[in-house]
Design an enzyme around this catalytic site. Structure first.
Site, PDB file in Angstrom:
ATOM      1  N   LYS A 206       0.763  -1.284  -0.037  1.00  0.00           N
ATOM      2  CA  LYS A 206       0.009  -0.206   0.023  1.00  0.00           C
ATOM      3  C   LYS A 206       0.806   1.372   0.129  1.00  0.00           C
ATOM      4  CE  LYS A 206      -3.810   2.041   2.156  1.00  0.00           C
ATOM      5  NZ  LYS A 206      -4.853   1.760   3.513  1.00  0.00           N
ATOM      6  N   ARG A 216     -11.197   9.457   1.445  1.00  0.00           N
ATOM      7  CA  ARG A 216     -11.212  10.009   2.871  1.00  0.00           C
ATOM      8  C   ARG A 216     -12.501  10.843   3.066  1.00  0.00           C
ATOM      9  NH1 ARG A 216      -4.600  11.326   3.389  1.00  0.00           N
ATOM     10  NH2 ARG A 216      -4.254   8.609   3.243  1.00  0.00           N
ATOM     11  N   LYS A 229       0.868   9.723   6.009  1.00  0.00           N
ATOM     12  CA  LYS A 229       1.015   8.352   6.401  1.00  0.00           C
ATOM     13  C   LYS A 229       2.255   7.726   5.915  1.00  0.00           C
ATOM     14  CE  LYS A 229      -4.111   7.618   6.540  1.00  0.00           C
ATOM     15  NZ  LYS A 229      -5.165   6.772   6.165  1.00  0.00           N
ATOM     16  N   LYS A 260      -2.195  -1.440  -3.909  1.00  0.00           N
ATOM     17  CA  LYS A 260      -3.069  -0.364  -3.565  1.00  0.00           C
ATOM     18  C   LYS A 260      -2.182   0.986  -3.842  1.00  0.00           C
ATOM     19  CE  LYS A 260      -6.396   1.404  -0.470  1.00  0.00           C
ATOM     20  NZ  LYS A 260      -6.897   1.209   0.902  1.00  0.00           N
ATOM     21  N   SER A 286     -10.451   5.285  -4.978  1.00  0.00           N
ATOM     22  CA  SER A 286     -11.123   6.148  -5.348  1.00  0.00           C
ATOM     23  C   SER A 286     -11.049   7.195  -6.283  1.00  0.00           C
ATOM     24  CB  SER A 286     -11.686   6.885  -3.745  1.00  0.00           C
ATOM     25  OG  SER A 286     -10.430   7.270  -3.079  1.00  0.00           O
TER      26      SER A 286
HETATM   27  C1  PBG Z   1      -6.917   3.458   5.048  1.00  0.00           C
HETATM   28  C2  PBG Z   1      -7.589   3.040   3.772  1.00  0.00           C
HETATM   29  C3  PBG Z   1      -7.467   4.005   2.455  1.00  0.00           C
HETATM   30  C4  PBG Z   1      -8.268   3.496   1.825  1.00  0.00           C
HETATM   31  C5  PBG Z   1      -8.927   2.299   1.966  1.00  0.00           C
HETATM   32  N1  PBG Z   1      -8.665   2.240   3.243  1.00  0.00           N
HETATM   33  C6  PBG Z   1      -6.490   4.850   2.222  1.00  0.00           C
HETATM   34  C7  PBG Z   1      -6.138   6.082   3.380  1.00  0.00           C
HETATM   35  O1  PBG Z   1      -7.225   6.842   3.656  1.00  0.00           O
HETATM   36  O2  PBG Z   1      -5.009   6.390   3.554  1.00  0.00           O
HETATM   37  C8  PBG Z   1      -8.322   4.057   0.212  1.00  0.00           C
HETATM   38  C9  PBG Z   1      -9.408   3.449  -0.598  1.00  0.00           C
HETATM   39  C10 PBG Z   1      -9.709   4.273  -1.596  1.00  0.00           C
HETATM   40  O3  PBG Z   1      -9.140   5.394  -1.698  1.00  0.00           O
HETATM   41  O4  PBG Z   1     -10.500   3.950  -2.384  1.00  0.00           O
HETATM   42  N2  PBG Z   1      -6.697   2.399   5.805  1.00  0.00           N
END
Ligand code: PBG
Length: 338
Positions: A206, A216, A229, A260, A286
């Site tokens: 990730k 978010r 992060k 991801k 997303s």
């Molecule tokens: C965090 C999490 C994230 C996504 C899913 N779980 C990333 C984040 O906010 O750092 C992202 C999924 C997306 O962007 O579709 N545990």
């Protein structure tokens, strides 16, 4: 008869790639990869309450759903033949705290949804995330002590959360918080709790990405996040480090690995599949979804065509499946094509 005035030489004439591309039937015969409904995992967003499907402005076409609506969506997914859902909760602000303690409530939003969906729908997998970001007041995936996201204490907590998720009926635990040692710890915790058949899909690689922005917003963590992060997600510059991280997860007992974001990281998908031969998934996140939707809504690209192309490209890159917000839309198109 070849016109001798052309500059294409005789050797080229023996090796014309276009012969296999000349008709629909030849193209079908030589097609190497195909997208099917069996490749799709549908991520959905949950909100408390009932009877509400609340549109997410930055993700046109995607709603946050109350549990009853999520059950309806799950039925639809199963009818379309989508193999599994991945669930992400947007819990009330007053339930969020420094340590994400709501993740340890047996009847929290994510577990309620799992139990309700499992009761109403058979033959549909439920994949749950144990990262703490939906539950913390600071938006980080782990427990924040001073300025540090503490690793081992976070792992202890997510193991307890994983057991509760499995108790509620989750089929696969998908930890996305990138703490060290979490896969082995979750495996041991699940086994000790009698959940030997619950699998682990590791968010193995990730990356610290800008593509998570709309997510978010969807779970209301964007405004909360203090700092970034980068101390636990992987630097987008690093491919070899990502493979090393994935190797640890394989050793620790992951059943499946995920990459991801997706499209900008197809090289990582390919390398992981080549290196480990383990079921490999990409999360078309997303921001990737939003890019396609926004351009299509402006009439700048053919949205359906680009959507289908991106998903097929994941298959070509070695993925066994894709987590994508397009899942129901794609499943409907594939069903129509037969
Ligand atoms: C965090 C999490 C994230 C996504 C899913 N779980 C990333 C984040 O906010 O750092 C992202 C999924 C997306 O962007 O579709 N545990």
């Amino acid at each position: 008869m070849q016109d001798k005035t052309h500059l294409v030489d005789e050797i080229t004439g023996h090796r014309r790639m276009r012969r296999n591309r000349k008709a629909d039937w030849t193209r079908r015969l030589v097609q190497e990869n195909r997208l099917t409904v069996d490749d799709l995992i549908w991520p959905i967003f949950l909100i408390p309450g009932s009877g509400i499907a609340d549109p997410i402005p930055a993700m046109p076409g995607v709603n946050r759903m109350t549990v009853d609506k999520a059950v309806e969506a799950a039925k639809e997914a199963a009818d379309l033949g989508i193999p599994a859902l991945a669930t992400f909760p947007n819990i009330e602000m007053h339930l969020r705290d420094e340590t994400g303690s709501n993740s340890l409530e047996a009847n929290n939003l994510i577990n309620q949804a799992t139990a309700a969906i499992k009761k109403a729908v058979s033959n549909l997998g439920i994949i749950t995330d144990v990262a703490l970001d939906p539950f913390t007041s600071h938006g980080h995936d782990g427990i924040l002590r001073g300025n540090e996201i503490v690793n081992d204490e976070t792992v202890d907590q997510i193991c307890r959360a994983a057991i509760l998720q499995a108790d509620a009926g989750a089929d696969i635990i998908a930890p996305s918080e990138m703490m060290d040692g979490r896969i082995g710890a979750i495996r041991r915790a699940l086994d000790r709790a009698g959940h030997q058949s619950v699998g682990i899909m590791s968010y193995a690689t990730k990356f610290a990405s800008g593509f998570y922005g709309p997510y978010r917003e969807a779970i209301s963590t964007g405004g909360l996040l203090k700092g970034d992060k980068k101390s636990y997600y992987i630097d987008p510059a690093n491919g070899t480090e990502a493979i090393r991280d994935a190797a640890l997860d394989v050793e620790e007992g992951a059943d499946m690995l995920m990459v991801k974001p997706g499209l900008p990281y197809l090289d990582i998908c390919w390398r992981i599949k080549e290196a480990f031969g383990i079921p490999t998934y990409a999360y078309q996140v997303s921001g990737e979804y939003t890019q396609i939707k926004a351009a299509a809504m402006n009439g700048w690209i053919d949205g359906e065509r680009v959507m289908m192309e991106t998903l097929l490209c994941f298959k070509r890159a070695g993925c066994d499946g894709i987590l994508t917000y397009f899942a129901p839309e794609v499943a409907r198109i594939l069903a129509k094509r037969g």
